[in-house]
Write a protein that holds these residues in place. Structure first.
Motif, short mmCIF file in Angstrom:
data_model
loop_
_atom_site.label_atom_id
_atom_site.label_comp_id
_atom_site.label_asym_id
_atom_site.label_seq_id
_atom_site.Cartn_x
_atom_site.Cartn_y
_atom_site.Cartn_z
N TYR A 103 13.28 5.45 2.46
CA TYR A 103 12.58 3.97 1.86
C TYR A 103 11.18 4.33 1.51
N HIS A 104 10.74 3.26 0.76
CA HIS A 104 9.30 3.21 0.41
C HIS A 104 8.97 1.72 0.09
N VAL A 105 7.96 1.11 0.87
CA VAL A 105 7.51 0.00 1.03
C VAL A 105 6.43 -0.35 -0.01
N LEU A 106 6.62 -1.32 -1.15
CA LEU A 106 5.59 -1.54 -1.86
C LEU A 106 4.47 -2.38 -1.30
N GLY A 107 4.82 -3.16 -0.35
CA GLY A 107 3.86 -3.93 0.34
C GLY A 107 3.61 -5.22 -0.62
N GLY A 108 4.37 -5.65 -1.37
CA GLY A 108 4.72 -6.90 -2.25
C GLY A 108 5.05 -6.76 -3.49
N LYS A 109 4.92 -7.66 -4.42
CA LYS A 109 5.51 -7.74 -5.81
C LYS A 109 4.42 -8.08 -6.84
N LEU A 110 4.52 -7.63 -8.04
CA LEU A 110 3.76 -7.99 -9.10
C LEU A 110 3.77 -9.53 -9.19
N SER A 111 2.62 -10.12 -9.46
CA SER A 111 2.65 -11.46 -9.47
C SER A 111 1.40 -12.10 -10.24
N ALA A 112 1.28 -12.42 -11.66
CA ALA A 112 0.27 -12.74 -12.26
C ALA A 112 -0.35 -14.05 -11.72
N LEU A 113 0.45 -14.88 -11.53
CA LEU A 113 -0.09 -16.07 -10.78
C LEU A 113 -0.76 -15.99 -9.45
N ASP A 114 -0.14 -15.04 -8.60
CA ASP A 114 -1.09 -14.69 -7.37
C ASP A 114 -2.23 -13.52 -7.51
N GLY A 115 -2.35 -13.15 -8.65
CA GLY A 115 -3.34 -11.88 -9.08
C GLY A 115 -2.94 -10.55 -8.20
N VAL A 116 -1.47 -10.38 -8.20
CA VAL A 116 -1.24 -9.20 -7.54
C VAL A 116 -0.75 -8.21 -8.82
N ARG A 117 -1.69 -7.11 -8.91
CA ARG A 117 -1.54 -6.13 -9.90
C ARG A 117 -0.95 -4.71 -9.44
N PRO A 118 -0.45 -3.98 -10.49
CA PRO A 118 -0.03 -2.53 -9.82
C PRO A 118 -0.89 -1.96 -8.80
N GLU A 119 -2.14 -1.98 -9.04
CA GLU A 119 -3.09 -1.09 -8.20
C GLU A 119 -3.00 -2.03 -6.70
N ASP A 120 -2.62 -3.06 -6.50
CA ASP A 120 -2.56 -3.81 -5.40
C ASP A 120 -1.37 -3.47 -4.55
N LEU A 121 -0.50 -2.59 -5.09
CA LEU A 121 0.98 -2.23 -4.53
C LEU A 121 0.80 -0.73 -4.20
N ASN A 122 1.78 -0.19 -3.28
CA ASN A 122 1.85 1.08 -2.92
C ASN A 122 2.71 1.89 -4.03
N ILE A 123 2.11 1.80 -5.47
CA ILE A 123 2.89 2.48 -6.31
C ILE A 123 2.40 3.69 -6.42
N ALA A 124 1.20 4.05 -6.62
CA ALA A 124 0.62 5.33 -6.51
C ALA A 124 1.21 6.42 -5.60
N SER A 125 1.44 5.86 -4.39
CA SER A 125 1.95 6.74 -3.36
C SER A 125 3.59 7.13 -3.60
N LEU A 126 4.21 5.98 -4.17
CA LEU A 126 5.35 6.22 -4.62
C LEU A 126 5.64 7.46 -5.74
N LEU A 127 4.82 7.44 -6.62
CA LEU A 127 4.85 8.28 -7.69
C LEU A 127 4.57 9.65 -7.14
N ALA A 128 3.61 9.70 -6.26
CA ALA A 128 3.08 10.93 -5.76
C ALA A 128 4.20 11.42 -4.86
N ARG A 129 5.19 10.56 -4.33
CA ARG A 129 6.32 11.14 -3.54
C ARG A 129 7.46 11.57 -4.52
N VAL A 130 7.68 11.16 -5.66
CA VAL A 130 8.63 11.50 -6.58
C VAL A 130 8.10 12.54 -7.33
N GLU A 131 6.87 12.66 -7.74
CA GLU A 131 6.18 13.98 -8.24
C GLU A 131 6.54 15.12 -7.30
#
Length: 198
Positions: A103-131
């Protein structure tokens, strides 16, 4: 009226998901009636968990070991990776025992209303795992909300550069569901995702 201490305990318990003020008061009453047996066990369990809980550096799961039991399990299929929004989603999927990968936990979801941007989630670590390689399939198990689907589309675009198969959980009619009880969004998704019979 209960004492201030009892009201404070009920107020704290009422903040837990699934417990409202009435349920919290019932829980406090149950604990008070069994304070010699239940209360010490609860306090000890809370203290133990409070000291032992850690976040897994690999996937973001919450466990008492790092890496977590799922990441450390050699029987897990390392070629399949299921991406979820939150730890609760990971636990729900793993409880069903239908997914045997990691599994990989993002720690949330993208939300313009709540101000959650891609850099606020565990996306970089996901891409590193896949790489790192070794992953053949990524299952995007986002919730069937607008924000969840936006997050899934964003991840699919970012993961498109890698030689992996990207799949998504099916959405639509629940097993045992009756059409007249379903909301329009669920019905629309079920119609869009229709497939041939046989």
């Amino acid at each position: 009226m209960a004492s201030q201490e009892i009201e404070t305990l009920a107020s704290v318990l009422a903040r837990l998901p699934g417990l409202g003020p009435r349920s919290a008061r019932r829980a406090v009453l149950w604990l008070v009636k069994r304070r010699e047996s239940a209360l010490p066990a609860l306090l000890e369990a809370l203290a133990t968990v409070g000291e032992a809980l850690v976040e897994c550096d690999t996937c973001g799961n919450v466990d008492t070991t790092n890496p977590c039991a799922i990441c450390a399990d050699p029987r897990r299929d390392v070629k399949s990776l299921c991406v979820v929004e939150d730890v609760a989603d990971l636990w729900a999927l793993d409880r069903a025992k239908l997914f045997t990968g990691k599994y990989h936990v993002l720690g949330g979801k993208l939300s313009a209303l709540d101000g959650v941007r891609p850099e606020d989630l565990n996306i970089a670590s996901l891409l590193a795992r896949v790489e790192e390689g070794g992953v053949d399939e990524i299952v995007l198990a986002m919730n069937a909300t607008l924000e969840g689907q936006t997050t899934a589309h964003y991840l699919a675009e970012r993961l498109d550069a890698f030689p992996v198969r990207i799949t998504q959980l099916a959405h639509g009619l629940p097993v045992g569901g009756e059409l007249d009880y379903l909301d329009e969004g669920t019905l629309a998704q079920a119609l869009r995702a229709r497939r041939p019979m046989g």
